[in-house]
Write an enzyme that holds these catalytic residues in place. Sequence first.
Site, PDB file in Angstrom:
ATOM      1  N   TYR A 116      -2.397  -0.852  10.174  1.00 62.48           N
ATOM      2  CA  TYR A 116      -2.505  -1.246   8.768  1.00 62.48           C
ATOM      3  C   TYR A 116      -1.246  -0.852   7.995  1.00 62.48           C
ATOM      4  CZ  TYR A 116      -4.228  -1.463   3.960  1.00 62.48           C
ATOM      5  OH  TYR A 116      -4.381  -1.748   2.622  1.00 62.48           O
ATOM      6  N   SER A 168       0.853  -1.189   0.000  1.00 63.05           N
ATOM      7  CA  SER A 168       0.000   0.000   0.000  1.00 63.05           C
ATOM      8  C   SER A 168       0.884   1.233   0.000  1.00 63.05           C
ATOM      9  CB  SER A 168      -0.888   0.003   1.254  1.00 63.05           C
ATOM     10  OG  SER A 168      -1.500   1.262   1.447  1.00 63.05           O
TER      11      SER A 168
END
Length: 252
Positions: free
Chosen positions: A158, A144
Amino acid sequence: MSRPGDHRVVLITGASSGLGEEMARQFAALGYDLALCARRTDRLEALADEIRSVTGRRVDTAALDVTDSTAVGSVFHEFAQRTGQIDRIVVNAGIGKGAPLGTGRADANIATAMTNFVGALAQTEAALEIFRRQGHGHLVLISSMSALRGMRRSMTTYAATKAGLASLAEGLRSENIQGLDVSVIHPGYIRSEMNAHVEQKTRFMVDTVTGVRAMVKAVEKRRAKAYVPAWPWLPLGIAMKILPLQIVRRLI
């Protein structure tokens, strides 16, 4: 790129929805056979039927919870036996739960860490066993843009798990394993089930098909690292690495 008639197999985890679901469609359209796994087998089977009908490609499926490391190994090796070989494994399964640390939602953060990193590590272990035995393979880790810097509040855990995947990929590339290609893909804002609750007007958000097309293009080129879509995430990625944290948090 695979050509019609080739027997090349891509294994994708977390394929029942979101980016994994669309990657399955797009890889099949390029001529790949598929090995798909996810927890939600009803949606997985519906996707498999759709892809077989549209493309005529072979699609094998299996139920898999990636937090069960024993099951990960069993499913991956079973796929390898059924298909003859696996050319590419896309470590995609992940969740986006999270809360600011110390606010009473440790369960959400631990679940994210177990799925996104520990589960990815189990998948990488199984993938490398297969690739070492075959003498070739392409490992793709879906990270990401949030992996590039520490993120705040509900994104902290995350982002840390996605940074772990990038480090894992770099370590494998450093090992220089014969016949192994390793790619880490850093998607920006791509519309999916995981972020369906996010405001539609979020800056830089693209639709699922467009975003996944950029991901698949980077994977097909076997890039070691890719920020996708390239605009605006390539320049933003460079900026994120050097700008002060107080500015970075306004960008993402």
